[in-house]
Design an enzyme around this catalytic site. Structure first.
Site, short mmCIF file in Angstrom:
data_model
loop_
_atom_site.label_atom_id
_atom_site.label_comp_id
_atom_site.label_asym_id
_atom_site.label_seq_id
_atom_site.Cartn_x
_atom_site.Cartn_y
_atom_site.Cartn_z
N ARG A 101 46.24 45.13 45.99
CA ARG A 101 45.45 43.72 46.30
C ARG A 101 46.10 43.04 47.49
O ARG A 101 46.96 43.62 48.23
CB ARG A 101 45.63 42.96 45.06
N GLY A 102 45.33 41.93 47.94
CA GLY A 102 45.77 41.25 49.05
C GLY A 102 44.69 42.08 49.96
O GLY A 102 44.53 43.14 50.20
N ALA A 103 43.96 41.06 50.92
CA ALA A 103 42.81 41.45 51.79
C ALA A 103 43.21 42.63 52.71
O ALA A 103 42.39 43.74 52.66
CB ALA A 103 42.38 40.34 52.76
N ARG B 219 35.77 45.45 45.40
CA ARG B 219 36.06 44.07 45.07
C ARG B 219 35.00 43.23 46.19
O ARG B 219 35.03 43.84 47.25
CB ARG B 219 37.26 43.68 45.24
N GLN C 93 50.46 36.30 41.03
CA GLN C 93 50.92 37.13 42.41
C GLN C 93 52.09 36.60 43.06
O GLN C 93 53.00 36.85 43.47
CB GLN C 93 49.86 37.24 43.37
N ASP D 99 41.18 35.71 52.38
CA ASP D 99 40.12 36.71 52.06
C ASP D 99 39.07 36.87 52.64
O ASP D 99 38.43 37.98 53.02
CB ASP D 99 39.76 36.70 50.44
N ASN E 57 40.12 31.97 49.68
CA ASN E 57 41.62 32.37 49.39
C ASN E 57 41.75 32.23 47.69
O ASN E 57 40.79 31.84 47.10
CB ASN E 57 42.96 31.79 50.10
N LYS E 58 42.80 32.88 47.44
CA LYS E 58 43.09 32.91 46.08
C LYS E 58 42.95 31.61 45.35
O LYS E 58 43.15 30.38 45.62
CB LYS E 58 44.81 33.18 45.72
O1 MRU Z 1 43.24 38.76 44.19
P1 MRU Z 1 44.19 39.16 45.40
O2 MRU Z 1 45.69 39.38 44.72
O3 MRU Z 1 43.81 40.26 45.99
O4 MRU Z 1 44.13 37.99 46.28
C1 MRU Z 1 44.97 37.74 47.26
C2 MRU Z 1 45.06 36.55 48.08
O5 MRU Z 1 44.25 35.76 47.77
C3 MRU Z 1 45.81 36.69 49.26
O6 MRU Z 1 46.36 35.31 49.70
C4 MRU Z 1 44.95 37.07 50.56
O7 MRU Z 1 44.37 38.35 50.17
C5 MRU Z 1 45.78 37.15 51.72
S1 MRU Z 1 46.89 38.46 51.73
C6 MRU Z 1 47.68 38.60 53.12
#
Ligand code: MRU
Length: 345
Positions: A47-49, A90, A197, A238, A248-249
């Site tokens: 996970r993470g963009a 996603r 996370q 994201d 973002n999250k």
């Molecule tokens: O749902 P996730 O864990 O994929 O969400 C991740 C985030 O929101 C991060 O802040 C974002 O992807 C930036 S990661 C470098």
């Protein structure tokens, strides 16, 4: 400095650190097909963009491996379908669509070559995407470190580190850079309900490298900000719209509101691959809603009544007026965002 490799491709297999299990278990999830990759993204093994983008690129490579004994026409048709499936794993992080688009353009550019050669070109491109991401993160870290004061106390949300990228991280990359440049920083990491996370991944990364930090429940952040215990907030992204609105999250928007009230600088750290130049504002961002179990259960244990209704958006949109600046590999973008974002296209 740090050797966490969330994504590794060798011998026609993709090796992912299984982020669903950290920090209790350190296990590798092996993808041998593009369907495995699609599952890994959807189920948040990875996970993470930026990490999702690089992983999807290797998904395309695995699809090409699967179809490389077919004739060109069938190969191209099946590759199109595989790309569509991966693209939908996603919906919010635009790096996924960005990476698939880049891989599709390799297929298009090389469609006159034989299938084996197209497969090789795709693997090369995925390797480039992975390697470039680390370089981009280091550039962002350098630009970002310029706005980190000596002895800064920094608040961060979710996980934006080596686990969320090909390595080093976005917001956590800036934090790493500030730490290793000797700035004597201190980090508060939001635990980031419901998937934790921050608690499971950011706290783990910070501990691995002895970066001074404390883990907090998300609801502690406002008190810390009001009491002048935070100098700077750094978050990832994201998807960023042309006007700077940033998905973002979930919980990021709330932090930005409190930061604005108390005058705390609020920076987004993200590569230009996270900017969606095709959308004008955050209203156009598709916000993923995930299962109710993420809220009703913690690690398999029920913490809410049976059959309770749940609203569980995975992301929120922070409006541009709450953002002090967006730190990219090409420099720091500030208001007026639309004008300045177009300059770094
Ligand atoms: O749902 P996730 O864990 O994929 O969400 C991740 C985030 O929101 C991060 O802040 C974002 O992807 C930036 S990661 C470098």
């Amino acid at each position: 400095m740090q050797g966490i490799k969330a994504i590794e491709f060798k011998d026609d297999k993709l090796f992912l650190i299984d982020q669903r299990k950290l920090p209790v278990l350190f296990e590798t999830f092996i993808c041998e097909s593009y369907q495995d990759v699609e599952f890994a993204i959807r189920d948040m093994v990875v996970r993470g963009a930026p990490a999702i983008g690089a992983t999807a690129a290797y998904g395309v490579v695995l699809a090409a491996k699967e179809f490389k004994n077919q004739n060109k026409e069938n190969f191209l048709e099946n590759m199109g379908k595989a790309c569509d499936d991966l693209n939908q794993a996603r919906p919010t992080a635009v790096n996924l669509m960005w990476a698939i688009k880049r891989m599709k353009s390799i297929i298009e550019l090389n469609k006159n070559l034989d299938v084996i050669e197209i497969h090789q070109m795709l693997e090369k491109e995925a390797d480039i995407i992975l390697a470039e991401d680390i370089e981009i993160n280091k550039l962002m870290a350098k630009h970002g470190n310029e706005i980190v004061p000596q002895n800064a106390t920094i608040l961060t949300h979710c996980n934006t580190g080596a686990l969320a990228t090909a390595g080093y991280g976005t917001a956590l990359g800036v934090i790493r850079e500030a730490h290793y440049s000797g700035k004597d920083i201190f980090v508060y990491a939001d635990e980031t309900r419901p998937r934790l996370q921050g608690g499971r991944l950011t706290a783990w990364e910070l501990k691995q490298e002895n970066i001074p930090s404390k883990l907090i429940a998300d609801s502690v952040a406002a008190t810390l900000i009001r009491d002048k215990n935070i100098d700077l907030i750094l978050v990832g992204a994201d998807r960023i719209a042309l006007n700077g609105d940033t998905a973002n999250k979930i919980g990021t928007f709330m932090l930005s509101v409190v930061a604005k009230v108390y005058g705390v600088p609020f920076y987004v750290v993200a590569p230009t691959s996270t900017i969606d130049f095709d959308i004008e504002t955050g209203e156009e961002i598709n916000i993923e809603e995930r299962s109710s179990e993420e809220v009703t259960h913690i690690r398999g244990n029920r913490v809410a009544p049976e059959n309770v209704e749940v609203f569980n958006p995975a992301f929120d949109v922070t409006p541009n007026e709450n953002i002090t600046g967006i730190i990219t590999e090409k420099g720091i973008v500030r208001a007026p965002f639309r004008e300045n974002i177009l300059k770094i296209k």
